[in-house]
Motif scaffolding. Structure first.
Motif, PDB file in Angstrom:
ATOM      1  N   GLU A 130       0.808  -1.229   0.000  1.00  0.00           N
ATOM      2  CA  GLU A 130       0.000   0.000   0.000  1.00  0.00           C
ATOM      3  C   GLU A 130       0.840   1.279   0.000  1.00  0.00           C
ATOM      4  OE1 GLU A 130      -3.222  -0.399  -0.351  1.00  0.00           O
ATOM      5  OE2 GLU A 130      -2.887  -2.574  -0.252  1.00  0.00           O
ATOM      6  N   ARG A 131       2.172   1.164   0.042  1.00  0.00           N
ATOM      7  CA  ARG A 131       3.003   2.368   0.135  1.00  0.00           C
ATOM      8  C   ARG A 131       3.836   2.615  -1.107  1.00  0.00           C
ATOM      9  NH1 ARG A 131       3.275   4.682   5.151  1.00  0.00           N
ATOM     10  NH2 ARG A 131       3.833   6.452   3.806  1.00  0.00           N
ATOM     11  N   GLY A 132       3.492   1.979  -2.201  1.00  0.00           N
ATOM     12  CA  GLY A 132       4.285   2.120  -3.422  1.00  0.00           C
ATOM     13  C   GLY A 132       4.350   3.545  -3.942  1.00  0.00           C
ATOM     14  N   ALA A 133       3.309   4.343  -3.716  1.00  0.00           N
ATOM     15  CA  ALA A 133       3.275   5.712  -4.236  1.00  0.00           C
ATOM     16  C   ALA A 133       3.884   6.724  -3.268  1.00  0.00           C
ATOM     17  CB  ALA A 133       1.835   6.110  -4.550  1.00  0.00           C
ATOM     18  N   SER A 134       4.349   6.275  -2.109  1.00  0.00           N
ATOM     19  CA  SER A 134       4.919   7.184  -1.107  1.00  0.00           C
ATOM     20  C   SER A 134       6.375   7.489  -1.415  1.00  0.00           C
ATOM     21  CB  SER A 134       4.813   6.569   0.289  1.00  0.00           C
ATOM     22  OG  SER A 134       3.471   6.309   0.640  1.00  0.00           O
ATOM     23  N   TYR A 135       6.783   8.701  -1.073  1.00  0.00           N
ATOM     24  CA  TYR A 135       8.183   9.104  -1.201  1.00  0.00           C
ATOM     25  C   TYR A 135       8.917   8.774   0.112  1.00  0.00           C
ATOM     26  CZ  TYR A 135       6.986  11.549  -5.495  1.00  0.00           C
ATOM     27  OH  TYR A 135       6.581  11.846  -6.777  1.00  0.00           O
ATOM     28  N   PRO A 136      10.243   8.608   0.063  1.00  0.00           N
ATOM     29  CA  PRO A 136      10.981   8.272   1.280  1.00  0.00           C
ATOM     30  C   PRO A 136      10.708   9.217   2.450  1.00  0.00           C
ATOM     31  CG  PRO A 136      12.394   7.963  -0.623  1.00  0.00           C
ATOM     32  CD  PRO A 136      11.115   8.569  -1.133  1.00  0.00           C
ATOM     33  N   SER A 137      10.550  10.516   2.165  1.00  0.00           N
ATOM     34  CA  SER A 137      10.308  11.484   3.232  1.00  0.00           C
ATOM     35  C   SER A 137       8.963  11.270   3.920  1.00  0.00           C
ATOM     36  CB  SER A 137      10.375  12.907   2.673  1.00  0.00           C
ATOM     37  OG  SER A 137       9.368  13.106   1.689  1.00  0.00           O
ATOM     38  N   GLN A 138       8.083  10.534   3.276  1.00  0.00           N
ATOM     39  CA  GLN A 138       6.763  10.265   3.845  1.00  0.00           C
ATOM     40  C   GLN A 138       6.705   8.922   4.589  1.00  0.00           C
ATOM     41  OE1 GLN A 138       4.775  10.474   0.014  1.00  0.00           O
ATOM     42  NE2 GLN A 138       3.934  12.507   0.489  1.00  0.00           N
ATOM     43  N   MET A 139       7.858   8.273   4.710  1.00  0.00           N
ATOM     44  CA  MET A 139       7.897   6.935   5.288  1.00  0.00           C
ATOM     45  C   MET A 139       8.759   6.923   6.536  1.00  0.00           C
ATOM     46  SD  MET A 139       8.367   4.812   1.723  1.00  0.00           S
ATOM     47  CE  MET A 139       7.559   3.322   2.265  1.00  0.00           C
ATOM     48  N   SER A 140       8.460   5.996   7.444  1.00  0.00           N
ATOM     49  CA  SER A 140       9.264   5.826   8.654  1.00  0.00           C
ATOM     50  C   SER A 140      10.602   5.167   8.312  1.00  0.00           C
ATOM     51  CB  SER A 140       8.509   4.959   9.667  1.00  0.00           C
ATOM     52  OG  SER A 140       8.410   3.625   9.176  1.00  0.00           O
ATOM     53  N   GLY A 141      11.499   5.165   9.296  1.00  0.00           N
ATOM     54  CA  GLY A 141      12.790   4.521   9.071  1.00  0.00           C
ATOM     55  C   GLY A 141      12.654   3.050   8.756  1.00  0.00           C
ATOM     56  N   GLY A 142      11.724   2.384   9.455  1.00  0.00           N
ATOM     57  CA  GLY A 142      11.519   0.970   9.188  1.00  0.00           C
ATOM     58  C   GLY A 142      10.965   0.709   7.800  1.00  0.00           C
ATOM     59  N   GLN A 143      10.076   1.584   7.336  1.00  0.00           N
ATOM     60  CA  GLN A 143       9.520   1.434   5.991  1.00  0.00           C
ATOM     61  C   GLN A 143      10.579   1.708   4.931  1.00  0.00           C
ATOM     62  OE1 GLN A 143       6.291   4.194   6.483  1.00  0.00           O
ATOM     63  NE2 GLN A 143       4.794   2.577   6.907  1.00  0.00           N
ATOM     64  N   GLN A 144      11.418   2.707   5.157  1.00  0.00           N
ATOM     65  CA  GLN A 144      12.508   2.976   4.215  1.00  0.00           C
ATOM     66  C   GLN A 144      13.455   1.780   4.135  1.00  0.00           C
ATOM     67  OE1 GLN A 144      14.501   6.828   4.637  1.00  0.00           O
ATOM     68  NE2 GLN A 144      12.701   7.611   5.704  1.00  0.00           N
ATOM     69  N   GLN A 145      13.699   1.146   5.276  1.00  0.00           N
ATOM     70  CA  GLN A 145      14.574  -0.020   5.275  1.00  0.00           C
ATOM     71  C   GLN A 145      13.961  -1.144   4.448  1.00  0.00           C
ATOM     72  OE1 GLN A 145      14.566  -3.229   6.611  1.00  0.00           O
ATOM     73  NE2 GLN A 145      16.769  -3.601   6.566  1.00  0.00           N
ATOM     74  N   ARG A 146      12.644  -1.295   4.517  1.00  0.00           N
ATOM     75  CA  ARG A 146      11.968  -2.328   3.732  1.00  0.00           C
ATOM     76  C   ARG A 146      12.040  -2.024   2.236  1.00  0.00           C
ATOM     77  NH1 ARG A 146       7.909  -5.282   6.904  1.00  0.00           N
ATOM     78  NH2 ARG A 146       8.082  -4.634   9.086  1.00  0.00           N
ATOM     79  N   VAL A 147      11.920  -0.742   1.870  1.00  0.00           N
ATOM     80  CA  VAL A 147      12.051  -0.358   0.464  1.00  0.00           C
ATOM     81  C   VAL A 147      13.450  -0.703  -0.046  1.00  0.00           C
ATOM     82  CG1 VAL A 147      12.061   1.564  -1.178  1.00  0.00           C
ATOM     83  CG2 VAL A 147      10.308   1.458   0.611  1.00  0.00           C
ATOM     84  N   ALA A 148      14.476  -0.392   0.764  1.00  0.00           N
ATOM     85  CA  ALA A 148      15.849  -0.711   0.365  1.00  0.00           C
ATOM     86  C   ALA A 148      16.024  -2.216   0.199  1.00  0.00           C
ATOM     87  CB  ALA A 148      16.827  -0.159   1.397  1.00  0.00           C
ATOM     88  N   LEU A 149      15.397  -2.995   1.068  1.00  0.00           N
ATOM     89  CA  LEU A 149      15.484  -4.452   0.965  1.00  0.00           C
ATOM     90  C   LEU A 149      14.781  -4.947  -0.294  1.00  0.00           C
ATOM     91  CD1 LEU A 149      16.238  -7.191   2.167  1.00  0.00           C
ATOM     92  CD2 LEU A 149      14.157  -7.075   3.558  1.00  0.00           C
ATOM     93  N   ALA A 150      13.580  -4.403  -0.569  1.00  0.00           N
ATOM     94  CA  ALA A 150      12.858  -4.797  -1.782  1.00  0.00           C
ATOM     95  C   ALA A 150      13.662  -4.462  -3.027  1.00  0.00           C
ATOM     96  CB  ALA A 150      11.495  -4.097  -1.827  1.00  0.00           C
ATOM     97  N   ARG A 151      14.307  -3.296  -3.040  1.00  0.00           N
ATOM     98  CA  ARG A 151      15.128  -2.906  -4.196  1.00  0.00           C
ATOM     99  C   ARG A 151      16.305  -3.861  -4.385  1.00  0.00           C
ATOM    100  NH1 ARG A 151      17.914   2.886  -3.874  1.00  0.00           N
ATOM    101  NH2 ARG A 151      19.026   1.758  -2.247  1.00  0.00           N
ATOM    102  N   ALA A 152      16.880  -4.331  -3.279  1.00  0.00           N
ATOM    103  CA  ALA A 152      18.024  -5.242  -3.375  1.00  0.00           C
ATOM    104  C   ALA A 152      17.615  -6.633  -3.852  1.00  0.00           C
ATOM    105  CB  ALA A 152      18.715  -5.347  -2.020  1.00  0.00           C
ATOM    106  N   LEU A 153      16.334  -6.983  -3.674  1.00  0.00           N
ATOM    107  CA  LEU A 153      15.870  -8.327  -4.012  1.00  0.00           C
ATOM    108  C   LEU A 153      15.127  -8.414  -5.339  1.00  0.00           C
ATOM    109  CD1 LEU A 153      14.483  -9.393  -0.500  1.00  0.00           C
ATOM    110  CD2 LEU A 153      16.558 -10.248  -1.595  1.00  0.00           C
ATOM    111  N   VAL A 154      14.673  -7.284  -5.884  1.00  0.00           N
ATOM    112  CA  VAL A 154      13.722  -7.290  -6.994  1.00  0.00           C
ATOM    113  C   VAL A 154      14.271  -7.926  -8.261  1.00  0.00           C
ATOM    114  CG1 VAL A 154      14.316  -5.001  -7.917  1.00  0.00           C
ATOM    115  CG2 VAL A 154      11.960  -5.873  -8.126  1.00  0.00           C
ATOM    116  N   PHE A 155      15.583  -7.868  -8.461  1.00  0.00           N
ATOM    117  CA  PHE A 155      16.144  -8.413  -9.708  1.00  0.00           C
ATOM    118  C   PHE A 155      16.606  -9.862  -9.564  1.00  0.00           C
ATOM    119  CE2 PHE A 155      19.578  -6.359  -7.412  1.00  0.00           C
ATOM    120  CZ  PHE A 155      20.646  -7.239  -7.519  1.00  0.00           C
TER     121      PHE A 155
END
Length: 362
Positions: A130-155
């Motif tokens: 549900e947070r795909g349209a959010s920018y990093p500044s709109q996310m908590s530290g834990g959510q930003q960490q999850r985005v970084a993890l998803a980016r590292a795994l997506v390929f």
């Protein structure tokens, strides 16, 4: 004869020098396919340098870095199929979460339709659909960490490297993310190499732990073994609280003498050694009443008591001046007796003792 699978990663005599400084010294290590391996050490131990050598952001001065049997020491980072998550996450602030996750796919020229499907799956994996349209500044530290993890795994990398990824989070979020990382690693079956200085993180997540200090790999074992049977003083002190005591080995090799008391070992030992005992294995009793000489244990005096919530951490002093830690849990009848200056008897079972080489003897 069944062929053994090749290690996911193999460091073979790897050394990295920067002028007169040796950051990594002759490290040899195999990490199995699908393993969650933690590199544990304090700042300057060489653990991050070893990770950078594997990621391709640096090159070894000596030795080889192998992935699945192939030397990658000269292979550029983008060709190693490695996902990397850093402590600062390195998200693009002008891109949404979904766009950040899609970035590695765009760099690999993955078509739009496939890209969207893979981004959706990666965000779902880290519970951020549900947070795909959010920018990093709109996310908590834990959510930003999850985005970084998803980016590292997506390929679909064959290997995931994580360098202190939870260091910026508070304790509650760190504990939550430890569970999430273990879940994701288990679902994907991916090999993870996790760099941390936090012993509890390494113990909670890793199949095996490698302890580093001054560029050297000191011990590699599963968490239970490395905690209960450290191979040296540094490993014993670094992985949890402990008491390291100087003792006199008995001539028959079956035990040792400490503070005038002859105590047993779990098995015979030769030569000189120190012992290490964890505080949860040390019990205390009041040194009162008759027949004290017949009570097993070592005489000591309470020096200080620290409240832990679930119990107390008690520091006692032995007759020879050495200090010993004990953990007293709620409900232990000795708790009401303990106070600074009180005499006690300290006792631990033989199987709770691990032997260490005397510092400077090797």
């Amino acid at each position: 004869m069944i062929d053994q699978p090749l290690p996911a990663v193999s460091f073979q005599g790897v050394t990295r020098r920067y002028g007169a400084v040796t950051a990594v010294s002759d490290v040899s290590l195999d990490i199995a396919q699908g393993e969650f391996f933690a590199l544990l050490g304090s700042s300057g131990s060489g653990k991050t340098t070893l990770l950078m050598l594997l990621a391709g952001f640096d090159s070894p001065t000596e030795g080889r870095v192998m992935m699945s049997g192939t030397c990658v020491s000269e292979v550029p980072p983008h060709r190693r199929q490695i996902g990397v998550v850093f402590q600062n996450y390195a998200l693009f602030p002008h891109l949404t979460a979904a766009e950040n996750v899609a970035y590695p796919l765009k760099m690999r020229n993955v078509g739009r339709a496939e890209r969207e499907e893979r981004v959706k799956a990666a965000l779902s994996l880290v519970n951020l659909t549900e947070r795909g349209a959010s920018y990093p500044s709109q996310m908590s530290g834990g959510q930003q960490q999850r985005v970084a993890l998803a980016r590292a795994l997506v390929f679909g990398p064959s290997l995931l490297l994580m360098d202190e990824p939870l260091g910026a989070l508070d304790r509650r979020l760190r504990d939550q993310m430890q569970l999430e990382l273990k879940r994701i690693q288990g679902e994907l079956g991916i090999t993870v190499i996790y760099v941390t200085h936090d012993q509890s993180e390494a113990m909670a997540m890793a199949n095996r732990i490698g302890i580093m200090a001054h560029g050297k790999l000191l011990q590699v074992d599963d968490p239970e073994t490395i905690y209960a049977r450290p191979s040296n003083h540094f490993a014993a002190r670094f992985l949890g609280e402990c008491s390291i005591l100087k003792v006199k080995p008995n001539s028959d090799g079956r035990g040792y003498t400490l503070a005038g008391k002859r105590l047993a070992l779990p098995s015979p030992a030769q030569g000189i050694f120190d012992i290490v005992v964890r505080p949860e294995n040390v019990s205390l009793r009041a040194a009162t009443g008759p027949l004290l000489d017949e009570v097993p244990g070592v005489p000591a005096t309470v020096r200080d008591i620290t409240y832990l919530g679930s119990g107390w951490r008690v520091t006692v002093v032995l007759p020879d001046g050495q200090t010993l830690l004990s953990t007293i849990i709620r409900g232990d009848e000795v708790a009401s007796y303990l106070a600074p200056g009180r005499p006690v008897i300290a006792h631990w079972p033989p199987q709770a003792v691990a032997l260490l080489p005397v510092e400077g003897s090797s």
